[in-house]
Design an enzyme around this catalytic site. Structure first.
Site, PDB file in Angstrom:
ATOM      1  N   CYS A 192      22.618  59.066 -59.752  1.00 20.78           N
ATOM      2  CA  CYS A 192      22.533  60.815 -59.232  1.00 20.78           C
ATOM      3  C   CYS A 192      22.176  61.750 -58.686  1.00 20.78           C
ATOM      4  O   CYS A 192      22.640  62.751 -57.529  1.00 20.78           O
ATOM      5  CB  CYS A 192      22.937  61.101 -61.251  1.00 20.78           C
ATOM      6  SG  CYS A 192      23.069  59.586 -62.057  1.00 20.78           S
ATOM      7  N   HIS A 196      22.524  65.444 -56.386  1.00 21.40           N
ATOM      8  CA  HIS A 196      22.150  65.909 -57.467  1.00 21.40           C
ATOM      9  C   HIS A 196      21.196  66.686 -57.401  1.00 21.40           C
ATOM     10  O   HIS A 196      20.105  66.929 -58.457  1.00 21.40           O
ATOM     11  CB  HIS A 196      22.827  65.607 -58.582  1.00 21.40           C
ATOM     12  CG  HIS A 196      23.880  66.083 -58.945  1.00 21.40           C
ATOM     13  ND1 HIS A 196      25.646  67.348 -58.763  1.00 21.40           N
ATOM     14  CD2 HIS A 196      25.441  65.027 -59.120  1.00 21.40           C
ATOM     15  CE1 HIS A 196      26.523  66.916 -58.740  1.00 21.40           C
ATOM     16  NE2 HIS A 196      26.455  65.342 -58.546  1.00 21.40           N
ATOM     17  N   ARG A 241      32.825  63.052 -67.327  1.00 16.69           N
ATOM     18  CA  ARG A 241      32.347  63.404 -66.336  1.00 16.69           C
ATOM     19  C   ARG A 241      31.901  62.520 -66.035  1.00 16.69           C
ATOM     20  O   ARG A 241      31.602  61.797 -64.284  1.00 16.69           O
ATOM     21  CB  ARG A 241      31.317  65.159 -66.292  1.00 16.69           C
ATOM     22  CG  ARG A 241      30.541  65.171 -65.639  1.00 16.69           C
ATOM     23  CD  ARG A 241      31.510  65.708 -63.753  1.00 16.69           C
ATOM     24  NE  ARG A 241      31.845  65.072 -62.891  1.00 16.69           N
ATOM     25  CZ  ARG A 241      32.449  64.423 -61.845  1.00 16.69           C
ATOM     26  NH1 ARG A 241      33.004  65.877 -61.668  1.00 16.69           N
ATOM     27  NH2 ARG A 241      32.430  63.502 -61.107  1.00 16.69           N
ATOM     28  N   CYS A 245      31.517  59.957 -62.398  1.00 13.21           N
ATOM     29  CA  CYS A 245      30.698  59.969 -61.713  1.00 13.21           C
ATOM     30  C   CYS A 245      30.594  58.538 -60.650  1.00 13.21           C
ATOM     31  O   CYS A 245      30.153  57.846 -59.727  1.00 13.21           O
ATOM     32  CB  CYS A 245      29.567  60.414 -61.600  1.00 13.21           C
ATOM     33  SG  CYS A 245      29.552  62.849 -61.634  1.00 13.21           S
TER      34      CYS A 245
END
Lengths: 284, 209
Positions: A192, A196, A241, A245
């Site tokens: 992630c 991000h 979501r 991802c």
């Protein structure tokens, strides 16, 4: 009926407005064009703020409420006695304090996982097909999970996210979620963190919230699911979501309501602490 | 290579499990196993030949994850050396392919996802993170701009080699880089990497116009 008609007219005018705003992107100089997609959404949001009934996601709240109150399953009862953490049937503010530990299930659960548990244990409903179809596809109506999650989440609108980390299992979920956030795996080596962790970056034209630290970006990104996605014309949830991802990260398909997703959501809610729930939000 | 593996293993033991709360690798593996179900005939989604291996981190992934990509100097040097050793070159020694094909690969974001065809070639999806040909406005900014890449390097031979190696295994240049190891992980073929190298380094490529 009058409401439906006026809703349709408003949604159409808003959509036309968005199309126009996006369309400009192809005729303006490069420096401006690259920002127009997000500006278009921003325009759309402003129009909706002026006229909240123009948000197509509102229909999901109504559909979700009807489904929540419908008697189903082997026990032929509704979900109205489902305990989302603040007592059976108490919806106000419940989702703002999820995920949380539920003693009856001995598990930490986010809203979607909890709804499935209530379907199975309160209604005696076979959830296999419901879970399989949890994410609506292109051109399909919103799924049962999507409308139910939207309805109960909207009952926390305007309330700040309050992470629950006092129970050892809640703390463990947070720790696992944090570890997963930084776990690089799969053929692309993505975690992630890859996308991000730096403010102001984008994938193509899509702006990426920095979710590696607490703050406004995490609040805005996390407190706004389920959201109406303009790109798919449908409601999408937090479970979706996370799953999407992981798909883009080239990982195998992650389980709906799995421990991994619950842990990640627990971590993200902590990053978004204090963010005001706004459902259904409008997203790209 | 052996030395690197030892170093990585050592790091796993020594690093104060950068994961706060000290989640053990065993716990993480358990979560992986319960959350990603084994695909089978009834659940073919996600069934790629290397499916199971995607849930097990290799040493590089472990080292970079545990340190949140901030490896110390010694480990960085080990990673870099191992990455350099992993690079395979075209047999004929020609590192520049067809920039037109390279542009298509750079645009293509498909491949290796559970909903992609198993045997279809993967794209490089370079524009997701990089500016490349300035005419393409829909570019990402996670990686640096590659506009005028070759021109800025005077199209030098060693710059061509460096670009090829960077695409093949980015950790040869930046240890714990965010960039996928396109060659070392078999995402792109050597031919495809030559094409992407051409997109960056060919004088005729629009990137350098």
């Amino acid at each position: 009926m009058a409401f439906r008609q006026s809703f349709a007219a408003r949604a159409l005018s808003a959509a036309v407005g968005l199309g126009a705003a996006l369309g400009i992107g192809f005729t303006t100089p490069a420096a401006h064009a690259e920002q127009d997609a997000s500006k278009g959404i921003e325009e759309y949001r402003k129009m909706m703020a002026a006229d909240p009934f123009s948000n197509p996601g509102l229909l999901a709240i109504d559909a979700g409420e009807a489904l929540w109150k419908k008697a189903r399953g082997t026990k032929n009862v509704s979900l109205e006695t489902c305990d989302l953490g603040k007592g059976p049937g108490v919806l106000a503010g419940a989702v703002a304090e999820m995920p949380r530990y539920f003693a009856d299930a001995d598990k930490v659960m986010d809203v979607e996982r909890r709804i499935v548990w209530c379907m199975e244990n309160i209604q005696g409903l076979d959830t296999k097909d419901i879970v399989k179809k949890a994410f609506s596809g292109a051109g399909q109506d919103n799924s049962e999970m999507e409308v139910l999650a939207t309805y109960v989440s909207a009952q926390s609108n305007g309330m700040p996210l309050k992470p629950q980390l006092s129970h050892p299992k809640e703390k463990e979920a947070f720790d696992i979620g944090e570890a997963l956030f930084f776990t690089r795996a799969g053929p692309f080596d993505f975690s992630c963190q890859t996308c991000h962790s730096v403010s102001g970056t984008r994938i193509r034209l899509q702006e990426l919230p920095d979710l590696s630290k607490p703050g406004k970006e995490a609040q805005l990104a996390v407190a706004t699911w389920p959201a109406y996605r303009v790109s798919t014309n449908s409601m999408k949830t937090m479970q979706h979501r996370m799953a999407d991802c992981y798909r883009q990260m080239r990982m195998p398909k992650v389980g709906f309501g799995s421990d991994a997703v619950t842990a990640l959501v627990t971590y993200l809610i902590k990053q978004a602490e204090g963010g005001k729930v706004e459902v259904p939000a409008l997203k790209r | 290579m052996k030395k690197f593996i030892v170093a990585a293993a050592l790091c796993a033991l020594v690093a104060p499990a950068a994961t706060a709360g000290g989640v053990s690798p065993e716990t993480l593996q358990k979560v992986f196993a319960s959350s990603w179900k084994e695909p089978n005939a009834k659940n073919p989604e996600g069934a790629k030949p290397d499916w199971a291996s995607r849930l097990v981190q290799d040493n590089l992934q472990k080292a970079c994850s545990q340190t949140h990509n901030n490896v110390d100097k010694d480990l960085a040097a080990e990673i870099q050396a191992a990455a350099k050793a992993s690079v395979k070159y075209p047999e004929d020694g020609k590192l520049i392919g067809d920039w037109k094909k390279g542009e298509k690969i750079a645009q293509d974001g498909a491949g290796l996802r559970y909903n992609d065809k198993v045997d279809a070639p993967s794209g490089g999806n370079c524009y997701a993170c990089h500016q490349i040909d300035k005419k393409e406005l829909a570019y990402g900014t996670i990686g640096p701009s590659l506009a005028e890449y070759g021109k800025l390097r005077d199209f030098k031979e060693d710059a061509i080699k460096a670009a090829y190696e960077k695409i093949y295994n980015a950790h040869a240049v930046v240890p714990c880089s965010n960039m996928p190891r396109f060659g070392a992980q078999g995402i792109l073929t050597i031919e495809q990497i030559k094409d992407v190298t051409a997109l960056l380094m060919d004088k005729e490529s629009p990137v350098n116009k």
